[in-house]
Write an enzyme that holds these catalytic residues in place. Structure first.
Site, PDB file in Angstrom:
ATOM      1  N   ARG A  58     -38.163 -74.375 -38.171  1.00 58.21           N
ATOM      2  CA  ARG A  58     -38.875 -74.208 -36.884  1.00 58.21           C
ATOM      3  C   ARG A  58     -38.112 -74.894 -35.750  1.00 58.21           C
ATOM      4  O   ARG A  58     -37.865 -74.307 -34.702  1.00 58.21           O
ATOM      5  CB  ARG A  58     -40.296 -74.800 -36.997  1.00 58.21           C
ATOM      6  CG  ARG A  58     -41.257 -73.962 -37.826  1.00 58.21           C
ATOM      7  CD  ARG A  58     -42.593 -74.664 -38.006  1.00 58.21           C
ATOM      8  NE  ARG A  58     -42.478 -75.810 -38.904  1.00 58.21           N
ATOM      9  CZ  ARG A  58     -42.665 -75.764 -40.232  1.00 58.21           C
ATOM     10  NH1 ARG A  58     -43.020 -74.635 -40.788  1.00 58.21           N
ATOM     11  NH2 ARG A  58     -42.514 -76.834 -40.974  1.00 58.21           N
ATOM     12  N   GLY A  82     -33.559 -85.699 -35.296  1.00 62.28           N
ATOM     13  CA  GLY A  82     -34.987 -85.664 -35.007  1.00 62.28           C
ATOM     14  C   GLY A  82     -35.838 -85.716 -36.255  1.00 62.28           C
ATOM     15  O   GLY A  82     -37.054 -85.881 -36.186  1.00 62.28           O
ATOM     16  N   PRO A 128     -37.851 -90.399 -33.007  1.00 63.65           N
ATOM     17  CA  PRO A 128     -39.021 -89.821 -33.672  1.00 63.65           C
ATOM     18  C   PRO A 128     -39.632 -88.672 -32.888  1.00 63.65           C
ATOM     19  O   PRO A 128     -40.320 -87.823 -33.459  1.00 63.65           O
ATOM     20  CB  PRO A 128     -40.008 -90.992 -33.767  1.00 63.65           C
ATOM     21  CG  PRO A 128     -39.578 -91.965 -32.722  1.00 63.65           C
ATOM     22  CD  PRO A 128     -38.087 -91.786 -32.569  1.00 63.65           C
ATOM     23  N   PHE A 152     -38.713 -86.109 -29.265  1.00 62.19           N
ATOM     24  CA  PHE A 152     -37.865 -85.805 -28.109  1.00 62.19           C
ATOM     25  C   PHE A 152     -38.662 -85.292 -26.915  1.00 62.19           C
ATOM     26  O   PHE A 152     -38.067 -84.944 -25.896  1.00 62.19           O
ATOM     27  CB  PHE A 152     -36.797 -84.771 -28.495  1.00 62.19           C
ATOM     28  CG  PHE A 152     -35.669 -85.347 -29.299  1.00 62.19           C
ATOM     29  CD1 PHE A 152     -34.611 -86.005 -28.687  1.00 62.19           C
ATOM     30  CD2 PHE A 152     -35.660 -85.251 -30.686  1.00 62.19           C
ATOM     31  CE1 PHE A 152     -33.568 -86.543 -29.419  1.00 62.19           C
ATOM     32  CE2 PHE A 152     -34.619 -85.785 -31.434  1.00 62.19           C
ATOM     33  CZ  PHE A 152     -33.568 -86.433 -30.799  1.00 62.19           C
ATOM     34  N   HIS A 180     -51.360 -82.404 -36.267  1.00 64.72           N
ATOM     35  CA  HIS A 180     -50.204 -81.516 -36.407  1.00 64.72           C
ATOM     36  C   HIS A 180     -50.556 -80.213 -37.111  1.00 64.72           C
ATOM     37  O   HIS A 180     -51.597 -80.105 -37.762  1.00 64.72           O
ATOM     38  CB  HIS A 180     -49.087 -82.210 -37.191  1.00 64.72           C
ATOM     39  CG  HIS A 180     -48.263 -83.159 -36.371  1.00 64.72           C
ATOM     40  ND1 HIS A 180     -48.673 -84.446 -36.114  1.00 64.72           N
ATOM     41  CD2 HIS A 180     -47.073 -83.000 -35.727  1.00 64.72           C
ATOM     42  CE1 HIS A 180     -47.757 -85.051 -35.358  1.00 64.72           C
ATOM     43  NE2 HIS A 180     -46.784 -84.194 -35.111  1.00 64.72           N
ATOM     44  N   HIS A 181     -49.611 -79.284 -37.054  1.00 67.74           N
ATOM     45  CA  HIS A 181     -49.681 -78.015 -37.803  1.00 67.74           C
ATOM     46  C   HIS A 181     -49.711 -78.313 -39.311  1.00 67.74           C
ATOM     47  O   HIS A 181     -49.124 -79.318 -39.757  1.00 67.74           O
ATOM     48  CB  HIS A 181     -48.469 -77.148 -37.448  1.00 67.74           C
ATOM     49  CG  HIS A 181     -47.149 -77.804 -37.750  1.00 67.74           C
ATOM     50  ND1 HIS A 181     -46.499 -77.662 -38.954  1.00 67.74           N
ATOM     51  CD2 HIS A 181     -46.371 -78.657 -37.012  1.00 67.74           C
ATOM     52  CE1 HIS A 181     -45.374 -78.354 -38.948  1.00 67.74           C
ATOM     53  NE2 HIS A 181     -45.275 -78.977 -37.785  1.00 67.74           N
ATOM     54  N   LYS A 197     -46.565 -79.244 -41.844  1.00 61.76           N
ATOM     55  CA  LYS A 197     -45.819 -80.512 -41.796  1.00 61.76           C
ATOM     56  C   LYS A 197     -45.866 -81.185 -43.169  1.00 61.76           C
ATOM     57  O   LYS A 197     -46.936 -81.290 -43.788  1.00 61.76           O
ATOM     58  CB  LYS A 197     -46.431 -81.421 -40.717  1.00 61.76           C
ATOM     59  CG  LYS A 197     -45.662 -82.702 -40.498  1.00 61.76           C
ATOM     60  CD  LYS A 197     -46.096 -83.396 -39.212  1.00 61.76           C
ATOM     61  CE  LYS A 197     -45.394 -84.733 -39.021  1.00 61.76           C
ATOM     62  NZ  LYS A 197     -43.930 -84.639 -39.046  1.00 61.76           N
TER      63      LYS A 197
END
Ligand code: NAI
Ligand SMILES: O=C(O)C1=N[C@H](C(=O)O)C[C@H](O)C1
Length: 254
Positions: free
Chosen positions: A19, A82, A110, A112, A139-140, A143
């Site tokens: 992603r 990232g 952690p 951006f 979160h989605h 993850k």
């Protein structure tokens, strides 16, 4: 061979099919001052980047990211990372490796997104003034790690600020609980993780005093939100030999 940043840095992306990796490939491709020279995913050889890329961006998985960075340094390539999963020991190993290689830079962040970087900063600033502080990250559901790297960094920032201010433990009378009901405890700060279809990346820091509450919230509705920070890091990492942790150092926030 050591990468010397040219005016048009050659950029490789690790995790290019993912992603974030796919979004970074598009962003680099669209940047007039950057050249996308390689899209690597699992089973591709990082050593093949030697002499071909100046900077590599790693958005892979926590289990491989440190090895990727060491392989990039072996290949003489600066790294922008990232991927989550970095702890102090892993960062120290990279720092030690960098000390043996003049001129290479690694930046690990952690998050951006500008809103998230500011939220972490605001939370650390506010922490000393409140009895209670907790972190809720949302979160989605694809993850793979919990809590998020951003929530871990936020909690550690809050804890450090409380320590510096001489604050003790937060009030909490809980005597009995179902496992996990109070979340994970990171340096004394409770962190709660929500996974929900439709979400991208969100975090709320709640800070409480008698009769008042401060809520600091950041929402990434789209992965585009991370791209200005990633591109800034790609452009700057070659000018920052050694290890940099956190995008805030490029934003003149600290
Ligand atoms: N710092 C930041 O601002 C952000 C960090 N992240 C983090 O970035 C990481 C990636 O997130 P997503 O893109 O959502 O995950 P994803 O699962 O969509 O993508 C990961 C990609 O890495 C690839 N991969 C696995 N092992 C590899 C290897 N050895 N070499 C090269 N590629 C490999 C996978 O095949 C996949 O294509 C996660 O750790 C996430 O938490 C995500 C968003 C923003
Ligand atoms: O996996 C994600 O999506 C994200 N990961 C990072 C984290 O764990 O903090 C950054 C952002 O929250 C999105």
């Amino acid at each position: 061979m050591l990468a010397r940043m040219t005016d048009f840095p050659r950029v490789a992306v690790l995790g290019a099919d993912g992603r974030m990796g796919a979004t970074v490939c598009r962003a680099v491709d669209n940047a007039p001052d950057l050249q996308l020279v390689a899209r690597l995913d699992k089973d591709d050889d990082v050593a093949s980047l030697a002499g071909r890329a100046d900077v590599a961006v790693d958005f892979t998985v926590p289990s491989v990211t440190e090895a990727n960075v060491h392989a990039l340094l072996d290949a003489g390539v600066h790294a922008v990372v990232g991927t989550t999963g970095w702890d102090d020991a892993a960062l120290a190993r990279v720092e030690e490796r960098l000390a043996r290689t003049e001129g290479l830079g690694v930046l690990v962040a952690p998050n951006f997104a500008l809103s998230a970087v500011l939220a972490m900063q605001f939370a650390a600033t506010a922490a000393r003034y409140f009895e209670s502080a907790e972190v809720v990250e949302l979160h989605h559901p694809n993850k793979v790690d919990a809590p998020s790297g951003t929530a871990l960094a936020t909690a550690r920032g809050i804890a450090a600020a409380r320590r510096d201010a001489g604050l003790g433990e937060m009030p909490d009378a809980t005597e009995t609980q179902l496992d996990g009901a109070r979340g994970a405890v990171v340096d004394g700060v409770h962190v709660h993780a929500v996974r929900l279809r439709g979400l991208v990346a969100h975090e709320e820091v709640v800070l409480g005093n008698p009769g008042e509450q401060l809520t600091i919230r950041t929402d990434s509705f789209d992965r585009e939100s991370f791209m200005p920070g990633v591109l800034l890091a790609v452009r700057e990492v070659g000018r920052r030999p050694g290890l940099t942790v956190g995008l805030e150092h490029l934003l003149d926030l600290r």
